[in-house]
Enzyme design. Structure first.
Site, PDB file in Angstrom:
ATOM      1  CD  GLU A 483     -49.963 -15.827 -57.469  1.00 60.73           C
ATOM      2  OE1 GLU A 483     -50.788 -16.401 -56.321  1.00 60.73           O
ATOM      3  OE2 GLU A 483     -49.265 -16.744 -58.133  1.00 60.73           O
ATOM      4  CG  ASP A 556     -46.615 -17.596 -55.698  1.00 60.58           C
ATOM      5  OD1 ASP A 556     -45.656 -17.063 -56.217  1.00 60.58           O
ATOM      6  OD2 ASP A 556     -47.527 -17.186 -54.569  1.00 60.58           O
ATOM      7  CG  ASP A 558     -49.144 -21.630 -54.434  1.00 64.73           C
ATOM      8  OD1 ASP A 558     -49.451 -21.195 -55.613  1.00 64.73           O
ATOM      9  OD2 ASP A 558     -49.297 -20.824 -53.450  1.00 64.73           O
ATOM     10  CG  ASP A 560     -54.207 -20.211 -54.446  1.00 63.04           C
ATOM     11  OD1 ASP A 560     -55.239 -20.854 -54.663  1.00 63.04           O
ATOM     12  OD2 ASP A 560     -54.206 -19.419 -53.101  1.00 63.04           O
TER      13      ASP A 560
END
Length: 692
Positions: A483, A556, A558, A560
């Site tokens: 990403e 990641d 998280d 997102d």
């Protein structure tokens, strides 16, 4: 139904003994992991379902007891307990200790049966620490006990009963199975499926287990971070640690951890008792599958036919979705590889559709619809029951009976023609959608031809942002899907260039759940991914041309990152399912924290691990760094924690249950907001970080 035919010990026929089951259990139940464990329950339940199909059983109850054992009860005729002449033992003992022993081989006893044809309950016995069989029959209750498949008692009369039926209680052998922790949701999904496929059968499921460490669980839930709650609990998908060390262990952050399932340890079902009864059978099955989708017609289409001892049921309903979900079953077995019943259905559907549009002038050029066009948005269940099913294919889940094709073909052809004539408004809605699908298919064909040309191995045709590896043996190559440019830069610098390639994505890729293939193929990120992999997509996918045998999603830790991971998984599930089923898709596990005390550094992967490590080393002089993204790690850190085969942990993605996976992707990524909102509200408190 009255018991007009004699059912006693003489009906029990013996084919072979039980010698090798404990030595080679995988030959009989497929594996000794969680999948094999749950298969034990299916085999016991299948015996009760066979009694129901014969007309002698109406109620089945499956319970996970507090100690983790299984109790399964039915109200069938009860396994015979009289003497079996050939072995001079009770029929009950023969059934439970000898392979291929049962009434299923007597055509007068069972007309239709599923399961492993008599292997099941004896295998369950062989692979259990203990098993107790109780039979209610002839006004009495009989009991026999076993340990590791060996009788520990004879058949004893322990009471009286006005009812009939069989109760099987067993505890799986911990020395055989990798885990003996039954997942209630996995069992519930299969038993619900059986209740749909056998209308009128009443199945109750219950989980009596008490969470022993309730306080610890509450603490764990209270400490769920934003990153933790972003983890996707993709029911129907299973994630398992890659065995990097070759010894059943994987190494995380430089420390070995035992191979374990990454499925959250607490089941997602809020209720622990379910009453499963579907008088409408597969009609209700289709409604259940489509409950989160916008449908083109309210009531599913339904056909039923009996011919030459073969029962065929078909239910189908069109939705506004762009993908199709056609599931086929033979004697309650999910024929995931299709077979003659699926071939008959597809050919009849395409023929009936083209006959109607030509007759009514719905298409100007007269070129007709393809099967793919008319199946867009279709949800269908094909269920056949026959005396002697012939299974083929790699996993023996492909029906091979040639006579089934013609029966299904004529049933669908005649039934659909009649339905279209009687429901012209519904027919027009279906065919207008199919004609749009045809235009999209033709556009997608051009795009596929372009990507196919680009998928040649010449480096000059590969995506410009792909940092390829030098190794040409695909079995040794890995592709990291990363990403953003920042993380992509770290990954490109930190990787081993010999066998690791990196393809960074800019932003979130297209949600393919909400669009047709032609638009998806115009998306730059998706086009780059298809080109980099080199194997094509959909029904034309050829894994022999796959350029990397490990495709690793590295995002990641998280919300997102979790969303991007889900978007990529959705694309693979809808357009490249073979890539997943072949075991080529993995998820990287980057650390969430770096803990430093003096010169010592520790990488941990969850809040729980972080707290445990701080408690272990003491909090004096400790500094804790939380990684908000992969880009915050320098190339050396990313390599040592997440990409180095000697120290990383990868989760391999497999489709555990295609129906459940389809449901979860429809809810999470589809157009309907209400089902997604309800799902989040129901399960928000149950999300647990995937601790590796």
């Amino acid at each position: 139904m009255t018991d007009e035919k004699k059912y006693d010990g003489s009906n029990i026929q013996v084919l072979e003994g039980l010698e090798a089951v404990r030595k080679r259990p995988s030959m009989y139940i497929g594996s000794t992991d969680a999948r094999g464990l749950h298969h034990l329950v299916y085999e016991v339940v299948d015996n009760s379902i066979d009694e129901a199909l014969a007309g002698y059983c109406k109620n089945i109850r499956m319970t996970i007891e507090e100690d983790g054992s299984i109790t399964e009860v039915d109200d069938g005729r009860g396994i015979p307990v009289d003497n079996q002449p050939k072995y001079n033992k009770s029929a009950l003992e023969v059934v439970l200790t000898i392979l291929h022993a049962g009434g299923k081989f007597d055509k007068d006893t069972y007309k239709v049966s599923g399961g492993l044809h008599g292997v099941g309950v004896s295998v369950v016995n062989a692979l259990s620490e203990w098993l107790i069989a109780e039979v209610r029959r002839d006004g009495k209750v009989y009991r026999q006990t076993f340990a590791y498949g060996i009788p520990t008692s004879g058949v004893e009369v322990v009471g009286e009963s006005d009812h009939t039926g069989t109760t099987i209680k067993f505890m799986p052998d911990k020395t055989i199975f990798e885990t003996v922790d039954f997942k209630y949701d996995i069992l519930l999904n299969r038993l619900r499926e059986l209740a749909f496929l056998n209308k009128g059968i009443h199945i109750v499921t219950e989980d009596k287990r008490v969470r022993a460490n309730e306080d610890e669980l509450e603490l764990e839930l209270a400490s769920i971070s934003e990153a933790d709650s972003g983890e996707d609990d993709l029911e129907g998908f299973e994630f398992t640690d890659e065995d990097e060390n070759g010894d059943g262990t994987a190494t995380a952050g430089g420390k070995k951890s035992k191979k374990q399932s990454a499925i959250p340890q607490h089941d997602v079902s809020k209720d622990k008792t379910h009453d499963l009864f579907y008088e409408g059978g597969i009609i209700e099955f289709v409604k259940y599958l489509n409950r989160g989708k916008a449908v083109l017609h309210e009531n599913p289409i339904y056909f039923e036919k009996q011919k030459d001892g073969i029962d065929v049921e078909i239910s189908m309903q069109y939705t506004e979705n762009y993908n199709s979900n056609v599931y086929s079953f033979a004697n309650n077995i999910n024929t995931t590889e299709g077979g003659t019943h699926m071939v008959g259905f597809k050919s009849a559907l395409t023929r009936a559709a083209n006959t109607y549009i030509q007759k009514n002038g719905l298409e100007k050029d007269g070129s007709g619809l393809s099967g793919e066009d008319i199946r867009e948005g279709l949800t269908a269940i094909i269920s056949v029951k026959l005396l002697e099913p012939q299974f083929e294919g790699q996993t023996k889940t492909k029906l091979g009976n040639s006579e089934v094709k013609g029966i299904v073909d004529s049933l669908v052809s005649d039934g659909l023609s009649e339905f279209f004539e009687e429901n012209p408004k519904v027919a027009v809605a279906i065919f207008e959608k199919a004609l749009l699908a045809k235009k999209a298919r033709e556009a997608a064909k051009k795009a596929r031809e372009l990507t196919r040309r680009k998928s040649a191995l010449e480096v000059s045709t590969l995506p410009g942002k792909l940092a390829d590896c030098s190794e040409k043996d695909a079995s040794l190559c890995e592709l990291y899907l990363v990403e953003g440019d920042s993380a992509g830069g770290s990954a490109k610098q930190g990787r081993n260039r010999a066998f690791q390639a990196v393809l960074p994505f800019r932003g979130k890729i297209l949600n393919v759940e909400k669009t047709r293939m032609d638009k998806a193929l115009k998306n730059n990120e998706i086009a780059s991914l298809i080109t980099a992999l080199g194997a094509g997509l959909g029904e034309e996918m050829d894994l022999e041309r796959l350029r990397y045998h490990k495709v690793v999603i590295m995002t990641d830790a998280d919300v997102d990152g979790a969303h991007i991971r889900t978007l990529i998984l959705t694309f693979f599930f809808r357009y490249m399912p073979d890539l997943v089923t072949a075991g080529h898709v993995y998820i990287a596990q980057p650390p969430l924290y770096k803990i430093k005390k003096g010169k010592a550094e520790y990488y941990v992967y969850s809040d729980k691990q972080m707290k445990a490590k701080v408690a272990e080393i003491g909090d004096k002089g400790v500094t804790i760094q939380r990684y908000k993204g992969l880009g915050e790690m320098n190339p050396e850190q990313l390599w040592s924690t997440t990409m180095n085969p000697e120290t990383r942990t990868l989760l391999q993605v497999t489709i555990e249950d295609a129906i459940a996976a389809d449901e979860i992707f429809t809810i999470l990524m589809g157009d309907e907001v209400l089902p997604r909102k309800m799902f989040i509200q129901e399960h928000a408190k149950e999300v647990v970080n995937l601790d590796i």
